[in-house]
Design a protein around this motif. Structure first.
Motif, PDB file in Angstrom:
ATOM      1  N   ARG A 149      14.227 -17.034 -26.149  1.00 37.41           N
ATOM      2  CA  ARG A 149      14.349 -16.725 -27.505  1.00 37.41           C
ATOM      3  C   ARG A 149      13.165 -16.269 -28.213  1.00 37.41           C
ATOM      4  O   ARG A 149      13.114 -15.479 -29.143  1.00 37.41           O
ATOM      5  CB  ARG A 149      14.633 -18.227 -28.077  1.00 37.41           C
ATOM      6  N   THR A 179      16.417  -6.426 -26.453  1.00 37.44           N
ATOM      7  CA  THR A 179      17.724  -5.938 -26.418  1.00 37.44           C
ATOM      8  C   THR A 179      18.794  -6.503 -25.761  1.00 37.44           C
ATOM      9  O   THR A 179      19.787  -6.841 -26.238  1.00 37.44           O
ATOM     10  CB  THR A 179      17.959  -4.767 -26.209  1.00 37.44           C
ATOM     11  N   GLN A 180      18.330  -7.048 -24.477  1.00 36.93           N
ATOM     12  CA  GLN A 180      19.278  -7.817 -23.459  1.00 36.93           C
ATOM     13  C   GLN A 180      18.514  -8.709 -22.724  1.00 36.93           C
ATOM     14  O   GLN A 180      17.237  -8.603 -22.286  1.00 36.93           O
ATOM     15  CB  GLN A 180      20.193  -6.716 -23.048  1.00 36.93           C
ATOM     16  N   ASN A 184      23.181 -16.548 -24.079  1.00 36.65           N
ATOM     17  CA  ASN A 184      23.962 -15.310 -24.546  1.00 36.65           C
ATOM     18  C   ASN A 184      24.001 -15.648 -26.272  1.00 36.65           C
ATOM     19  O   ASN A 184      24.329 -16.732 -26.818  1.00 36.65           O
ATOM     20  CB  ASN A 184      25.464 -15.203 -24.209  1.00 36.65           C
ATOM     21  N   THR A 185      23.309 -14.419 -26.895  1.00 33.23           N
ATOM     22  CA  THR A 185      23.563 -14.483 -28.415  1.00 33.23           C
ATOM     23  C   THR A 185      24.045 -13.163 -28.820  1.00 33.23           C
ATOM     24  O   THR A 185      23.656 -12.231 -27.991  1.00 33.23           O
ATOM     25  CB  THR A 185      22.295 -14.756 -28.948  1.00 33.23           C
ATOM     26  N   ASP A 186      24.369 -12.812 -30.108  1.00 29.74           N
ATOM     27  CA  ASP A 186      24.680 -11.647 -30.584  1.00 29.74           C
ATOM     28  C   ASP A 186      23.530 -10.665 -30.511  1.00 29.74           C
ATOM     29  O   ASP A 186      23.356  -9.533 -30.099  1.00 29.74           O
ATOM     30  CB  ASP A 186      25.203 -11.655 -31.762  1.00 29.74           C
ATOM     31  N   GLU A 187      22.510 -11.148 -31.079  1.00 25.84           N
ATOM     32  CA  GLU A 187      21.082 -10.405 -31.028  1.00 25.84           C
ATOM     33  C   GLU A 187      20.597 -10.170 -29.439  1.00 25.84           C
ATOM     34  O   GLU A 187      19.712  -9.246 -29.546  1.00 25.84           O
ATOM     35  CB  GLU A 187      20.075 -10.907 -31.687  1.00 25.84           C
ATOM     36  N   ARG A 188      20.720 -11.245 -28.751  1.00 27.96           N
ATOM     37  CA  ARG A 188      19.981 -10.922 -27.299  1.00 27.96           C
ATOM     38  C   ARG A 188      21.274 -11.228 -26.317  1.00 27.96           C
ATOM     39  O   ARG A 188      21.194 -12.334 -25.635  1.00 27.96           O
ATOM     40  CB  ARG A 188      18.809 -11.781 -27.083  1.00 27.96           C
ATOM     41  N   PRO A 189      22.175 -10.303 -25.913  1.00 29.26           N
ATOM     42  CA  PRO A 189      23.121 -10.562 -24.926  1.00 29.26           C
ATOM     43  C   PRO A 189      22.707 -10.988 -23.766  1.00 29.26           C
ATOM     44  O   PRO A 189      21.721 -10.203 -23.284  1.00 29.26           O
ATOM     45  CB  PRO A 189      24.093  -9.391 -25.235  1.00 29.26           C
ATOM     46  N   TYR A 190      23.417 -11.945 -23.089  1.00 30.83           N
ATOM     47  CA  TYR A 190      22.853 -12.259 -21.672  1.00 30.83           C
ATOM     48  C   TYR A 190      23.917 -11.249 -20.812  1.00 30.83           C
ATOM     49  O   TYR A 190      25.076 -11.405 -20.778  1.00 30.83           O
ATOM     50  CB  TYR A 190      23.262 -13.569 -21.306  1.00 30.83           C
TER      51      TYR A 190
END
Length: 205
Positions: A159, A164-165, A187-193
Motif C-alpha cells: 500500500r 502501477t501494478q 488487488n485494488t483499482d489503483e494498484r492491480p495485483y
C-alpha cells in the motif's frame, strides 16, 4: 522492457537485446540460466543464490559484501554494491536500497545483509525484506511467503509503495490454494495485483 517471472524469487528482465537476472537461486529452472548479460543478487540464501549455475554464466554479478564473499572464485566479475548506490548493469540503470534481511525469529536477529534493487526506475525487487524505494515504480515485486513473511507488513508495504501494478514473488512455499488467496489481499483499482506463474511475462512501459 519485458519482465518474466520464474520459480520463487527469480525474475528476468529483457530490454534492447540485453538480459538481466535477479536472484537466480536453487529453486530456479535451468531455463533461467540459458543466457544473461548480468546478474543481481539481493542476499546470500540459496533460494536467491545458486553459486554453481551463476558462475557458469561468466557475466558480471552485482551484490552485497556477504554474497561477494561466497563468490571469490569469480574474481573481478563480482561487484560489491550497498544501499544508496546507483550503477549500470548491462545497460540497465540500477539503484540499491536497504541493508538488512527481514527478521525470521527475534532471538536470531538479522540473519544476513539484504539489498533491494530498483531497475530502470520501473521494477523494484526487495529481496527478503519490505524495504521501500524512495520513488514511485511501475511494477512492485511483493514477497508473499517464506519463514520471515507476515501478511500485515506485506500489505502495508504494497500500500505504501506507489506502483502501477503488483506482482507476487517469493512464493515457492505456497500451494495453488495459497497462491489463489493473494489477489484478495492485494488487488485494488489503483494498484492491480498481477499473478504470474513461472514462465509468464508482463510488459513494463
Amino acid at each position: 522492457m519485458k519482465l518474466t517471472k520464474f520459480a520463487h524469487a527469480c525474475v528476468r528482465l529483457e530490454k534492447d537485446g540485453k538480459t538481466l537476472l535477479v536472484d537466480p537461486g536453487s529453486f530456479s529452472e535451468d531455463a533461467v540460466f540459458a543466457a544473461a548479460d548480468a546478474v543481481l543478487v539481493t542476499h546470500e540464501h540459496p533460494d536467491h543464490l545458486d553459486i554453481a549455475r551463476i558462475a557458469a554464466l561468466d557475466v558480471p554479478v552485482y551484490t552485497n559484501a556477504g554474497v561477494a564473499a561466497q563468490l571469490t572464485e569469480l574474481g573481478d566479475r563480482v561487484h560489491v554494491v550497498a544501499g544508496g548506490q546507483s550503477f549500470d548493469a548491462a545497460g540497465f540503470a540500477v539503484t540499491a536500497y536497504g541493508q538488512d534481511h527481514a527478521v525470521i525469529l527475534p532471538e536470531w536477529g538479522v540473519p544476513c545483509a539484504n539489498i533491494g534493487f530498483l531497475i530502470d526506475d520501473a521494477v523494484y525487487h526487495p529481496g527478503d525484506s519490505f524495504t521501500q524505494p524512495d520513488r514511485a515504480v511501475h511494477t512492485n515485486l511483493v514477497p508473499i511467503s517464506g519463514p520471515w513473511f507476515a501478511l500485515p507488513p506485506a500489505v502495508e508495504y504494497a500500500r505504501t509503495v506507489q506502483a502501477t501494478q503488483l506482482v507476487g514473488i517469493h512464493d515457492g512455499l505456497l500451494s495453488e490454494i495459497g497462491l489463489g488467496m493473494f489477489p484478495r489481499f492485494f488487488n485494488t483499482d489503483e494498484r492491480p495485483y498481477v499473478r504470474l506463474s513461472p514462465g509468464d511475462s508482463t510488459e513494463i512501459s
